[in-house]
Design a protein around this motif. Structure first.
Motif, PDB file in Angstrom:
ATOM      1  N   ARG A 111      14.098 -35.500  30.264  1.00  0.00           N
ATOM      2  CA  ARG A 111      13.360 -35.843  29.040  1.00  0.00           C
ATOM      3  C   ARG A 111      13.752 -37.258  28.591  1.00  0.00           C
ATOM      4  O   ARG A 111      14.072 -37.502  27.424  1.00  0.00           O
ATOM      5  CB  ARG A 111      13.633 -34.840  27.900  1.00  0.00           C
ATOM      6  N   VAL A 138      13.204 -40.571  27.305  1.00  0.00           N
ATOM      7  CA  VAL A 138      12.175 -41.262  26.518  1.00  0.00           C
ATOM      8  C   VAL A 138      11.970 -42.688  27.022  1.00  0.00           C
ATOM      9  O   VAL A 138      10.845 -43.198  27.027  1.00  0.00           O
ATOM     10  CB  VAL A 138      12.547 -41.264  25.016  1.00  0.00           C
ATOM     11  N   TRP A 192       3.423 -36.758  26.801  1.00  0.00           N
ATOM     12  CA  TRP A 192       4.870 -36.564  26.645  1.00  0.00           C
ATOM     13  C   TRP A 192       5.198 -35.080  26.473  1.00  0.00           C
ATOM     14  O   TRP A 192       6.127 -34.553  27.075  1.00  0.00           O
ATOM     15  CB  TRP A 192       5.377 -37.380  25.445  1.00  0.00           C
ATOM     16  N   ARG A 193       4.377 -34.401  25.629  1.00  0.00           N
ATOM     17  CA  ARG A 193       4.619 -32.972  25.398  1.00  0.00           C
ATOM     18  C   ARG A 193       4.430 -32.165  26.684  1.00  0.00           C
ATOM     19  O   ARG A 193       5.142 -31.197  26.931  1.00  0.00           O
ATOM     20  CB  ARG A 193       3.654 -32.435  24.334  1.00  0.00           C
ATOM     21  N   PHE A 216      -1.015 -40.227  24.749  1.00  0.00           N
ATOM     22  CA  PHE A 216       0.351 -40.392  25.261  1.00  0.00           C
ATOM     23  C   PHE A 216       1.298 -39.346  24.663  1.00  0.00           C
ATOM     24  O   PHE A 216       2.212 -38.882  25.344  1.00  0.00           O
ATOM     25  CB  PHE A 216       0.863 -41.811  24.999  1.00  0.00           C
ATOM     26  N   LEU A 217       1.051 -38.986  23.400  1.00  0.00           N
ATOM     27  CA  LEU A 217       1.895 -37.946  22.794  1.00  0.00           C
ATOM     28  C   LEU A 217       1.692 -36.615  23.529  1.00  0.00           C
ATOM     29  O   LEU A 217       2.658 -35.901  23.819  1.00  0.00           O
ATOM     30  CB  LEU A 217       1.562 -37.807  21.302  1.00  0.00           C
ATOM     31  N   GLN A 257      -0.830 -48.248  29.172  1.00  0.00           N
ATOM     32  CA  GLN A 257      -1.509 -48.259  27.872  1.00  0.00           C
ATOM     33  C   GLN A 257      -2.781 -49.103  27.861  1.00  0.00           C
ATOM     34  O   GLN A 257      -3.788 -48.705  27.278  1.00  0.00           O
ATOM     35  CB  GLN A 257      -0.543 -48.681  26.753  1.00  0.00           C
ATOM     36  N   SER A 258      -2.756 -50.229  28.537  1.00  0.00           N
ATOM     37  CA  SER A 258      -3.902 -51.141  28.470  1.00  0.00           C
ATOM     38  C   SER A 258      -5.158 -50.490  29.048  1.00  0.00           C
ATOM     39  O   SER A 258      -6.232 -50.559  28.443  1.00  0.00           O
ATOM     40  CB  SER A 258      -3.563 -52.429  29.209  1.00  0.00           C
ATOM     41  N   ALA A 292       4.337 -45.570  29.590  1.00  0.00           N
ATOM     42  CA  ALA A 292       3.305 -45.845  28.578  1.00  0.00           C
ATOM     43  C   ALA A 292       2.947 -47.333  28.577  1.00  0.00           C
ATOM     44  O   ALA A 292       1.769 -47.687  28.500  1.00  0.00           O
ATOM     45  CB  ALA A 292       3.794 -45.400  27.197  1.00  0.00           C
ATOM     46  N   ARG A 293       3.974 -48.180  28.679  1.00  0.00           N
ATOM     47  CA  ARG A 293       3.712 -49.628  28.691  1.00  0.00           C
ATOM     48  C   ARG A 293       2.868 -50.022  29.910  1.00  0.00           C
ATOM     49  O   ARG A 293       1.993 -50.870  29.828  1.00  0.00           O
ATOM     50  CB  ARG A 293       5.028 -50.414  28.696  1.00  0.00           C
ATOM     51  N   PHE A 304       9.650 -42.673  29.905  1.00  0.00           N
ATOM     52  CA  PHE A 304       8.275 -42.425  29.471  1.00  0.00           C
ATOM     53  C   PHE A 304       7.710 -43.654  28.765  1.00  0.00           C
ATOM     54  O   PHE A 304       6.533 -43.981  28.930  1.00  0.00           O
ATOM     55  CB  PHE A 304       8.207 -41.200  28.546  1.00  0.00           C
ATOM     56  N   SER A 305       8.558 -44.314  28.007  1.00  0.00           N
ATOM     57  CA  SER A 305       8.133 -45.533  27.307  1.00  0.00           C
ATOM     58  C   SER A 305       7.670 -46.586  28.321  1.00  0.00           C
ATOM     59  O   SER A 305       6.668 -47.280  28.112  1.00  0.00           O
ATOM     60  CB  SER A 305       9.296 -46.046  26.462  1.00  0.00           C
ATOM     61  N   GLN A 360      -2.896 -43.043  21.241  1.00  0.00           N
ATOM     62  CA  GLN A 360      -1.590 -42.525  20.783  1.00  0.00           C
ATOM     63  C   GLN A 360      -1.506 -41.016  21.017  1.00  0.00           C
ATOM     64  O   GLN A 360      -0.497 -40.505  21.497  1.00  0.00           O
ATOM     65  CB  GLN A 360      -1.424 -42.795  19.280  1.00  0.00           C
TER      66      GLN A 360
END
Lengths: 97, 172
Positions: free
Chosen positions: B14, B16, B57-58, B53-54, B27-28, B23-24, B19-20, B50
Protein backbone atom coordinates in the motif's frame (compact mmCIF):
# COMPACT_ATOMS: atom_id res chain seq x y z
CA UNK A 1 -10.50 15.60 -46.31
CA UNK A 2 -9.13 12.16 -47.19
CA UNK A 3 -8.77 9.21 -44.80
CA UNK A 4 -5.08 9.76 -44.12
CA UNK A 5 -5.58 13.44 -43.23
CA UNK A 6 -8.50 12.59 -40.98
CA UNK A 7 -6.53 9.84 -39.22
CA UNK A 8 -3.59 12.19 -38.72
CA UNK A 9 -5.89 14.81 -37.22
CA UNK A 10 -7.56 12.31 -34.91
CA UNK A 11 -4.21 10.87 -33.84
CA UNK A 12 -2.95 14.22 -32.56
CA UNK A 13 -1.89 13.67 -28.96
CA UNK A 14 -4.09 15.14 -26.25
CA UNK A 15 -2.78 18.37 -24.70
CA UNK A 16 -0.22 17.83 -21.95
CA UNK A 17 -1.61 18.73 -18.52
CA UNK A 18 0.44 19.95 -15.61
CA UNK A 19 0.58 17.33 -12.87
CA UNK A 20 1.57 19.55 -9.93
CA UNK A 21 -1.75 20.87 -8.57
CA UNK A 22 -3.63 17.76 -9.60
CA UNK A 23 -1.20 15.44 -7.80
CA UNK A 24 -1.27 17.51 -4.62
CA UNK A 25 -5.08 17.50 -4.56
CA UNK A 26 -5.14 13.78 -5.26
CA UNK A 27 -2.68 12.97 -2.47
CA UNK A 28 -4.80 15.02 -0.05
CA UNK A 29 -7.89 13.03 -1.04
CA UNK A 30 -6.02 9.76 -0.63
CA UNK A 31 -4.73 10.84 2.78
CA UNK A 32 -8.28 11.74 3.84
CA UNK A 33 -9.51 8.40 2.55
CA UNK A 34 -6.79 6.52 4.41
CA UNK A 35 -7.52 8.40 7.63
CA UNK A 36 -11.23 7.61 7.47
CA UNK A 37 -11.26 4.35 9.51
CA UNK A 38 -9.12 5.98 12.22
CA UNK A 39 -11.44 9.00 12.27
CA UNK A 40 -14.54 6.81 12.59
CA UNK A 41 -12.86 4.80 15.34
CA UNK A 42 -11.89 7.95 17.23
CA UNK A 43 -15.49 9.21 17.12
CA UNK A 44 -16.79 5.86 18.36
CA UNK A 45 -14.23 6.00 21.19
CA UNK A 46 -15.26 9.57 21.99
CA UNK A 47 -18.93 8.55 22.08
CA UNK A 48 -18.19 5.60 24.34
CA UNK A 49 -16.11 7.79 26.65
CA UNK A 50 -18.93 10.34 26.95
CA UNK A 51 -21.48 7.61 27.75
CA UNK A 52 -19.09 6.03 30.27
CA UNK A 53 -18.37 9.30 32.04
CA UNK A 54 -22.05 10.22 32.11
CA UNK A 55 -22.93 6.81 33.56
CA UNK A 56 -20.13 7.05 36.14
CA UNK A 57 -21.27 10.49 37.20
CA UNK A 58 -24.92 9.42 37.49
CA UNK A 59 -23.86 6.34 39.46
CA UNK A 60 -21.68 8.50 41.73
CA UNK A 61 -24.44 11.03 42.22
CA UNK A 62 -27.00 8.33 43.04
CA UNK A 63 -24.59 6.70 45.55
CA UNK A 64 -24.02 10.10 47.00
CA UNK A 65 -27.80 10.56 46.86
CA UNK A 66 -28.20 10.21 50.58
CA UNK A 67 -27.41 13.89 50.43
CA UNK A 68 -29.96 15.61 48.20
CA UNK A 69 -28.14 17.21 45.27
CA UNK A 70 -31.38 18.43 43.64
CA UNK A 71 -30.96 19.57 40.04
CA UNK A 72 -27.20 18.98 40.30
CA UNK A 73 -27.92 15.23 40.01
CA UNK A 74 -28.15 15.68 36.26
CA UNK A 75 -26.36 18.98 35.77
CA UNK A 76 -22.96 17.76 36.98
CA UNK A 77 -22.77 14.60 34.84
CA UNK A 78 -24.13 16.50 31.85
CA UNK A 79 -21.52 19.25 32.23
CA UNK A 80 -18.70 16.74 32.67
CA UNK A 81 -19.88 14.73 29.66
CA UNK A 82 -20.13 17.87 27.56
CA UNK A 83 -16.59 18.89 28.56
CA UNK A 84 -15.34 15.39 27.69
CA UNK A 85 -17.06 15.59 24.32
CA UNK A 86 -15.51 19.02 23.70
CA UNK A 87 -12.08 17.70 24.62
CA UNK A 88 -12.49 14.74 22.25
CA UNK A 89 -13.56 17.07 19.48
CA UNK A 90 -10.56 19.35 19.97
CA UNK A 91 -8.15 16.41 20.10
CA UNK A 92 -9.65 14.85 16.95
CA UNK A 93 -9.49 18.17 15.09
CA UNK A 94 -5.92 18.89 16.06
CA UNK A 95 -4.96 15.32 15.12
CA UNK A 96 -6.46 15.89 11.67
CA UNK A 97 -4.54 19.12 11.21
CA UNK B 1 10.61 2.20 -12.87
CA UNK B 2 7.82 0.82 -15.08
CA UNK B 3 4.10 0.53 -14.37
CA UNK B 4 4.16 -3.10 -13.27
CA UNK B 5 6.89 -2.52 -10.67
CA UNK B 6 5.04 0.53 -9.32
CA UNK B 7 1.73 -1.37 -9.25
CA UNK B 8 3.43 -4.22 -7.41
CA UNK B 9 4.70 -1.81 -4.77
CA UNK B 10 1.33 -0.05 -4.50
CA UNK B 11 -0.50 -3.37 -4.08
CA UNK B 12 2.05 -5.16 -1.91
CA UNK B 13 2.74 -2.55 0.73
CA UNK B 14 0.00 0.00 0.00
CA UNK B 15 2.83 2.31 -0.99
CA UNK B 16 1.27 5.75 -1.55
CA UNK B 17 4.49 7.10 -3.07
CA UNK B 18 4.43 4.39 -5.76
CA UNK B 19 0.79 5.13 -6.51
CA UNK B 20 1.54 8.85 -6.60
CA UNK B 21 4.19 8.17 -9.24
CA UNK B 22 1.69 6.10 -11.25
CA UNK B 23 -0.84 8.92 -11.00
CA UNK B 24 1.73 11.46 -12.20
CA UNK B 25 2.59 9.24 -15.18
CA UNK B 26 -1.02 8.73 -16.27
CA UNK B 27 -2.88 11.84 -15.10
CA UNK B 28 -2.45 13.83 -18.30
CA UNK B 29 -3.99 11.20 -20.57
CA UNK B 30 -6.83 10.36 -18.16
CA UNK B 31 -7.65 14.06 -17.77
CA UNK B 32 -7.41 14.54 -21.54
CA UNK B 33 -9.90 11.73 -22.17
CA UNK B 34 -12.30 13.12 -19.57
CA UNK B 35 -11.88 16.64 -20.93
CA UNK B 36 -13.10 15.40 -24.31
CA UNK B 37 -16.01 13.53 -22.74
CA UNK B 38 -17.07 16.53 -20.66
CA UNK B 39 -16.81 18.72 -23.76
CA UNK B 40 -13.98 20.86 -22.52
CA UNK B 41 -15.23 21.40 -18.97
CA UNK B 42 -11.90 21.47 -17.09
CA UNK B 43 -13.43 21.51 -13.60
CA UNK B 44 -15.74 18.56 -14.28
CA UNK B 45 -12.96 16.62 -16.02
CA UNK B 46 -10.55 17.14 -13.13
CA UNK B 47 -13.20 16.14 -10.56
CA UNK B 48 -13.85 12.94 -12.46
CA UNK B 49 -10.11 12.31 -12.83
CA UNK B 50 -9.66 12.69 -9.06
CA UNK B 51 -12.48 10.20 -8.47
CA UNK B 52 -10.94 7.87 -11.04
CA UNK B 53 -7.56 7.80 -9.28
CA UNK B 54 -9.16 7.53 -5.85
CA UNK B 55 -11.20 4.55 -7.03
CA UNK B 56 -8.04 3.07 -8.58
CA UNK B 57 -6.24 3.45 -5.24
CA UNK B 58 -9.13 1.80 -3.37
CA UNK B 59 -9.33 -1.07 -5.84
CA UNK B 60 -5.72 -1.51 -6.85
CA UNK B 61 -5.60 -4.88 -5.09
CA UNK B 62 -8.20 -6.06 -7.63
CA UNK B 63 -6.00 -5.11 -10.58
CA UNK B 64 -4.95 -8.47 -11.96
CA UNK B 65 -2.80 -7.24 -14.80
CA UNK B 66 -5.06 -8.74 -17.50
CA UNK B 67 -4.88 -5.40 -19.30
CA UNK B 68 -2.32 -2.62 -19.02
CA UNK B 69 -2.62 -0.30 -16.03
CA UNK B 70 -3.55 2.60 -18.32
CA UNK B 71 -6.40 0.61 -19.93
CA UNK B 72 -7.67 -0.22 -16.46
CA UNK B 73 -7.59 3.49 -15.56
CA UNK B 74 -9.43 4.48 -18.76
CA UNK B 75 -12.07 1.90 -17.94
CA UNK B 76 -12.62 3.41 -14.48
CA UNK B 77 -12.63 6.93 -15.94
CA UNK B 78 -15.17 6.08 -18.62
CA UNK B 79 -17.49 4.26 -16.22
CA UNK B 80 -17.24 7.21 -13.77
CA UNK B 81 -18.16 9.56 -16.60
CA UNK B 82 -21.16 7.39 -17.57
CA UNK B 83 -22.32 7.21 -13.96
CA UNK B 84 -22.21 10.99 -13.73
CA UNK B 85 -23.94 11.40 -17.10
CA UNK B 86 -26.77 9.12 -15.94
CA UNK B 87 -27.38 11.39 -12.96
CA UNK B 88 -28.04 14.24 -15.40
CA UNK B 89 -31.75 15.02 -15.79
CA UNK B 90 -33.12 13.61 -19.06
CA UNK B 91 -34.18 17.03 -20.35
CA UNK B 92 -30.89 18.67 -19.36
CA UNK B 93 -28.88 19.19 -22.55
CA UNK B 94 -25.18 18.38 -22.67
CA UNK B 95 -22.95 21.42 -22.61
CA UNK B 96 -21.53 22.85 -25.78
CA UNK B 97 -17.77 22.96 -26.09
CA UNK B 98 -16.36 25.22 -23.36
CA UNK B 99 -14.64 28.12 -25.09
CA UNK B 100 -11.95 28.41 -22.45
CA UNK B 101 -10.90 24.82 -22.82
CA UNK B 102 -8.43 24.60 -25.72
CA UNK B 103 -5.00 24.37 -24.22
CA UNK B 104 -3.92 27.98 -23.99
CA UNK B 105 -2.29 30.15 -26.59
CA UNK B 106 -0.67 27.22 -28.34
CA UNK B 107 -4.03 25.81 -29.41
CA UNK B 108 -4.24 25.95 -33.15
CA UNK B 109 -7.44 26.67 -35.03
CA UNK B 110 -7.42 23.08 -36.33
CA UNK B 111 -7.29 21.78 -32.76
CA UNK B 112 -10.15 24.05 -31.69
CA UNK B 113 -12.23 22.93 -34.66
CA UNK B 114 -11.48 19.31 -33.84
CA UNK B 115 -12.51 19.72 -30.20
CA UNK B 116 -15.73 21.45 -31.27
CA UNK B 117 -16.42 18.57 -33.63
CA UNK B 118 -15.79 16.07 -30.80
CA UNK B 119 -18.31 17.97 -28.67
CA UNK B 120 -20.98 17.07 -31.21
CA UNK B 121 -20.34 13.32 -30.97
CA UNK B 122 -22.09 10.99 -28.55
CA UNK B 123 -19.95 10.01 -25.52
CA UNK B 124 -19.26 6.45 -26.80
CA UNK B 125 -18.17 7.78 -30.19
CA UNK B 126 -15.96 10.41 -28.59
CA UNK B 127 -14.44 7.88 -26.18
CA UNK B 128 -13.88 5.28 -28.91
CA UNK B 129 -12.10 7.73 -31.22
CA UNK B 130 -9.99 9.22 -28.42
CA UNK B 131 -8.93 5.83 -27.08
CA UNK B 132 -8.11 4.38 -30.51
CA UNK B 133 -6.45 7.40 -32.11
CA UNK B 134 -5.19 9.96 -29.58
CA UNK B 135 -4.31 7.42 -26.89
CA UNK B 136 -3.14 4.73 -29.29
CA UNK B 137 -5.05 1.76 -27.87
CA UNK B 138 -5.80 -1.23 -30.07
CA UNK B 139 -9.45 -1.90 -30.86
CA UNK B 140 -9.62 -4.75 -28.36
CA UNK B 141 -7.99 -2.65 -25.62
CA UNK B 142 -10.42 0.21 -26.31
CA UNK B 143 -13.35 -2.23 -26.25
CA UNK B 144 -12.13 -3.51 -22.87
CA UNK B 145 -11.74 0.05 -21.58
CA UNK B 146 -15.30 0.90 -22.63
CA UNK B 147 -16.65 -2.50 -21.58
CA UNK B 148 -18.34 -3.07 -24.95
CA UNK B 149 -18.01 -5.88 -27.52
CA UNK B 150 -15.39 -5.40 -30.21
CA UNK B 151 -18.03 -5.02 -32.93
CA UNK B 152 -19.77 -2.24 -31.02
CA UNK B 153 -16.45 -0.44 -30.54
CA UNK B 154 -15.74 -0.64 -34.27
CA UNK B 155 -19.14 0.77 -35.16
CA UNK B 156 -18.63 3.67 -32.68
CA UNK B 157 -15.29 4.39 -34.35
CA UNK B 158 -16.74 4.27 -37.88
CA UNK B 159 -19.75 6.44 -37.01
CA UNK B 160 -17.64 8.91 -35.03
CA UNK B 161 -15.10 9.19 -37.81
CA UNK B 162 -17.75 9.90 -40.43
CA UNK B 163 -19.40 12.48 -38.18
CA UNK B 164 -16.08 14.26 -37.61
CA UNK B 165 -15.38 14.25 -41.33
CA UNK B 166 -18.77 15.74 -42.13
CA UNK B 167 -18.61 18.32 -39.30
CA UNK B 168 -15.13 19.47 -40.33
CA UNK B 169 -16.19 19.51 -43.97
CA UNK B 170 -19.28 21.54 -43.16
CA UNK B 171 -18.81 23.26 -39.77
CA UNK B 172 -22.26 24.89 -39.80
Amino acid sequence: MNDAELDALLAQPLPDMDAADFSVALMERIAQHEARPARILSWISAGLMVVLIFAACVFGASSFGRVDLGAQNVAIPTTLSFLTFLLCYVVTRSARE
Amino acid sequence: MDDSALVERAVGTRDVAAFSQLARLHQSRVRGLLLRLTRGNHAAADDLAQETFLEAWRGIANFRGESSFSTWLYRIAYSRFLMQARKRKPDEPLDDWHESAPSGESATQARIDLERAFARLSPPESAALTLCFALGLSNSEAAAAMDVPLGTLKSHVLRGREKIRSILGDPS
